[in-house]
Scaffold this motif. Sequence first.
Motif: not given
Length: 117
Positions: A18-21, A50-51, A69-70, A77-79
């Motif tokens: 899964l990819r969370l946004s 964390r980023i 994480v990106s 924005t964070v994914y």
Amino acid sequence: QVQLVESGGGLVQAGGSLRLSCAASGNIQRINAMAWYRQAPGTQRELVARISYGGTTNYADSVKGRFTVSGDNAKGTVYLQMNSLKPEDTAVYYCNATQGRFKTDYWGQGTQVTVSS
């Protein structure tokens, strides 16, 4: 004030992905870091990944090698790319942002991730 909105949760079988946004709006200047936390029923909320501003990342031991994480703090924005999901990853996932000198915390409303065995 910063508002955070998550998307991308759902139901997936073990081993799936899964990819969370998460997207921030409002006053998104001076965001120091963005992160993902999760909370399963009966447990405390825990940091997943964390980023920080500049791109430094850190992960919980339980997700290292499986989650990535990106994002871009300057854009708010964070994914979270989640691979090889396990039933124990089932939780509500929350987006978090810290801002400014005093590292004020902001939270999203959460998105449910359920991994079936």
